[in-house]
Design a protein around this motif. Structure first.
Motif, PDB file in Angstrom:
ATOM      1  N   PRO A 192     -11.087   5.514 -12.372  1.00 15.18           N
ATOM      2  CA  PRO A 192      -9.997   4.657 -11.900  1.00 15.18           C
ATOM      3  C   PRO A 192      -9.641   4.896 -10.436  1.00 15.18           C
ATOM      4  O   PRO A 192      -9.799   5.991  -9.900  1.00 15.18           O
ATOM      5  CB  PRO A 192      -8.823   5.046 -12.812  1.00 15.18           C
ATOM      6  N   LEU A 193      -9.142   3.854  -9.807  1.00 19.10           N
ATOM      7  CA  LEU A 193      -8.689   3.919  -8.423  1.00 19.10           C
ATOM      8  C   LEU A 193      -7.190   4.200  -8.405  1.00 19.10           C
ATOM      9  O   LEU A 193      -6.416   3.503  -9.069  1.00 19.10           O
ATOM     10  CB  LEU A 193      -8.994   2.605  -7.701  1.00 19.10           C
ATOM     11  N   VAL A 194      -6.798   5.234  -7.649  1.00 16.96           N
ATOM     12  CA  VAL A 194      -5.382   5.566  -7.487  1.00 16.96           C
ATOM     13  C   VAL A 194      -4.874   4.853  -6.240  1.00 16.96           C
ATOM     14  O   VAL A 194      -5.449   4.979  -5.155  1.00 16.96           O
ATOM     15  CB  VAL A 194      -5.180   7.088  -7.353  1.00 16.96           C
ATOM     16  N   LEU A 195      -3.810   4.089  -6.381  1.00 10.30           N
ATOM     17  CA  LEU A 195      -3.315   3.280  -5.267  1.00 10.30           C
ATOM     18  C   LEU A 195      -2.765   4.158  -4.143  1.00 10.30           C
ATOM     19  O   LEU A 195      -2.126   5.184  -4.379  1.00 10.30           O
ATOM     20  CB  LEU A 195      -2.221   2.333  -5.759  1.00 10.30           C
ATOM     21  N   ASP A 196      -3.015   3.710  -2.907  1.00 11.47           N
ATOM     22  CA  ASP A 196      -2.514   4.445  -1.741  1.00 11.47           C
ATOM     23  C   ASP A 196      -0.995   4.340  -1.620  1.00 11.47           C
ATOM     24  O   ASP A 196      -0.343   5.232  -1.073  1.00 11.47           O
ATOM     25  CB  ASP A 196      -3.148   3.903  -0.460  1.00 11.47           C
ATOM     26  N   ARG A 197      -0.441   3.244  -2.095  1.00 16.34           N
ATOM     27  CA  ARG A 197       1.016   3.055  -2.010  1.00 16.34           C
ATOM     28  C   ARG A 197       1.482   2.224  -3.190  1.00 16.34           C
ATOM     29  O   ARG A 197       0.675   1.586  -3.877  1.00 16.34           O
ATOM     30  CB  ARG A 197       1.396   2.370  -0.689  1.00 16.34           C
ATOM     31  N   TYR A 198       2.759   2.227  -3.409  1.00 22.47           N
ATOM     32  CA  TYR A 198       3.331   1.439  -4.506  1.00 22.47           C
ATOM     33  C   TYR A 198       3.439  -0.025  -4.073  1.00 22.47           C
ATOM     34  O   TYR A 198       3.933  -0.320  -2.981  1.00 22.47           O
ATOM     35  CB  TYR A 198       4.724   1.968  -4.870  1.00 22.47           C
ATOM     36  N   PRO A 199       2.969  -0.958  -4.908  1.00 20.58           N
ATOM     37  CA  PRO A 199       3.039  -2.384  -4.553  1.00 20.58           C
ATOM     38  C   PRO A 199       4.454  -2.937  -4.741  1.00 20.58           C
ATOM     39  O   PRO A 199       4.847  -3.304  -5.858  1.00 20.58           O
ATOM     40  CB  PRO A 199       2.049  -3.036  -5.522  1.00 20.58           C
ATOM     41  N   LYS A 200       5.217  -2.987  -3.657  1.00 15.66           N
ATOM     42  CA  LYS A 200       6.615  -3.408  -3.764  1.00 15.66           C
ATOM     43  C   LYS A 200       6.767  -4.824  -4.282  1.00 15.66           C
ATOM     44  O   LYS A 200       7.729  -5.153  -4.967  1.00 15.66           O
ATOM     45  CB  LYS A 200       7.276  -3.278  -2.393  1.00 15.66           C
ATOM     46  N   ASP A 201       5.802  -5.674  -3.963  1.00 15.82           N
ATOM     47  CA  ASP A 201       5.882  -7.061  -4.423  1.00 15.82           C
ATOM     48  C   ASP A 201       5.132  -7.281  -5.727  1.00 15.82           C
ATOM     49  O   ASP A 201       4.982  -8.410  -6.180  1.00 15.82           O
ATOM     50  CB  ASP A 201       5.356  -8.003  -3.337  1.00 15.82           C
ATOM     51  N   GLY A 202       4.587  -6.207  -6.309  1.00 19.35           N
ATOM     52  CA  GLY A 202       3.861  -6.322  -7.566  1.00 19.35           C
ATOM     53  C   GLY A 202       2.438  -6.810  -7.427  1.00 19.35           C
ATOM     54  O   GLY A 202       1.744  -7.017  -8.425  1.00 19.35           O
TER      55      GLY A 202
END
Length: 474
Positions: free
Chosen positions: A378-388
């Motif tokens: 799995p790919l771990v996201l670099d940042r949280y997607p604020k807009d989803g």
């Protein structure tokens, strides 16, 4: 006038392992092996001709057809070269005996020729100096394979009767041949100074595919050659793969094993550690990445780890060699013994880059160019997607990793490739726990050469992608 190297195998056999692995037969002789043999007999004042030779384009190879080559295998126990506290050999103190299998090639014709067609940069004096070196080479491969070598210029590059001509190809071909390249001599010099074996210089840069001259190319091969002109190369030109020899762990343990490998490599690398190894003080530049290679992309794939790997970014040859020695240690047999937290037994891994099976454990499996790639881990996201918008953050992860922005992104909580590893939050690398992660499939506008690593955990075993082709998805 073309430059020709004539090789005669005096015992009418060629005793050499397949490039780097002594258990596989190498045929025809690889130009890189011949170059290393020339370097081994050269004095410090005789290196300039070799520096000019390595800059030439890969040569044509004239040899017996591969279909007519016989093989002879020998098996037995031999005394190892390394002394050990537990060594209990009866006649060699502090040594052990290890099982070895070696293969010899038995060609129909014991003569081989290399032709460098475009050698206009070499003077007659350089050719004479190369010939002087060649005539001092006693053997090729193992010492049991005696040979004579001679350089000359030829008016007519026609090979000897009975020999087949093989030429380098821009795309894939049936023969994977090691050839010298600009900088190869520097790597050999560094190895000779430290009394290290020459095979350590054989990285992906030495690999060229060859095919029989005049053979009709398939439409797939032609399209591959065309697309190869527009391939985006991974930030990692070197991928060192260590195959599990016995036990194969489950894919969900990937972060435990990559952390163990990281500790071992950093512990075995000579100080001061290269910045690419520890990642401090190199913002924006790729670091060394530690990978677990699961069995994926096949209807029978189960996600077991077939191998571990170390992806090395583009470095100066001295740094690259220090890291390579840190990976392999001092074992001349290229075995790596790995201790992993939580396991009583150690895991034995082997560096055998010329073995073609299992395919999961080959460099080609993870580096062949493709437009579509899917997560093996799995790919771990670099940042949280604020807009989803997960897809946008996934695309951004590729740009952050030094790769092109994909034109298409598909995200999923479930694996999108057979055998892809499922991880629970607590099974992520410690540095990634608490972050969002996802499986993904991405498509690029042009072929991308792997390894493809993206996301916040790409240095620690997650965020590894595998190439995917249309025929695999049907």
């Amino acid at each position: 006038m073309p430059l020709r190297l004539d090789i005669s195998l005096l015992s009418e056999r060629y005793d050499a392992g397949g490039g780097e692995d002594p258990r596989l037969a190498e045929w025809p002789p690889h130009p890189a092996r011949v170059f290393a043999a020339l370097r081994s007999v050269a004095g410090e004042e005789e290196l300039e001709p070799l520096a000019e030779l390595e800059c030439l384009a890969p040569p044509l190879i004239h040899a017996s057809p591969t279909t007519s080559v016989g093989e002879r295998r020998t098996r037995g126990y031999v005394v190892t070269n390394v002394r050990a506290n537990k060594g209990g050999h009866q006649t060699h103190p502090a040594r052990t005996a290890g099982f070895r299998q070696r293969t010899s090639s038995l060609p129909e014709d014991a003569r081989v020729q290399f032709d460098w067609v475009d050698d206009s940069s070499l003077s007659d004096d350089v050719v004479a100096e190369l010939d002087h070196l060649a005539r001092r080479v006693p053997y090729l491969g193992r010492s049991t394979s005696s040979a004579t070598l001679a350089f000359s210029r030829v008016d007519d590059p026609t090979p000897l009767p009975g020999l087949t001509t093989y030429e380098p190809t821009a795309g894939r071909g049936p023969l994977n041949i090691r050839v010298p390249y600009p900088g190869y001599l520097d790597e050999l010099n560094a190895l000779y100074r430290e009394d290290q074996p020459a095979w350590q210089a054989a990285g992906p840069r030495s690999r060229r595919f060859y095919r029989e001259a005049g053979a009709v190319q398939t439409s797939d091969e032609i399209s591959e050659e065309i697309s190869a002109m527009d391939v985006f190369n991974s930030p990692y030109p070197d991928l060192v793969i260590l195959r599990f020899e016995e036990l194969r762990p489950s894919g969900n343990l990937v972060s435990i094993f990559t952390e163990a490998l990281r500790r071992k490599v950093m512990g075995q690398t000579q100080d001061p550690l290269p910045p690419a190894l520890h990642g401090h003080g190199t913002p924006g530049l790729p670091h060394v990445a530690y990978l677990g290679l699961p069995f994926v992309g096949n209807e029978h794939a189960d996600g077991q780890l077939m191998a571990l790997a170390v992806a090395i970014p583009g470095l100066e040859h001295d740094e690259r060699l220090r890291i390579l020695r840190g990976i392999l240690g001092n074992d001349p047999e290229r075995d790596v013994l790995l201790r992993v937290n939580g396991f009583k037994q150690s895991f034995r891994l082997r560096y055998a880059p010329d073995e073609t099976r299992p395919f999961t454990s080959t460099v080609e499996r993870w580096t062949d160019p493709a437009r579509t790639w899917a997560t093996a881990t799995p790919l771990v996201l670099d940042r949280y997607p604020k807009d989803g918008d997960l897809a946008a953050v996934v695309a951004e992860s590729f740009v952050n990793a030094g790769l092109p922005e994909p034109r298409g992104v598909e995200v999923s909580k479930e694996p999108l490739m057979d055998g892809a590893v499922r991880l629970r939050p607590q099974e992520l690398p410690k540095r990634c726990q608490g972050r969002l992660y996802t499986h993904a499939r991405v498509t690029f506008d042009r072929p991308v050469r792997g390894p493809v690593l993206a996301g916040a955990g790409r240095y620690f075993g997650v965020g590894l992608f595998a190439p995917e082709y249309e025929e695999e998805r049907r």
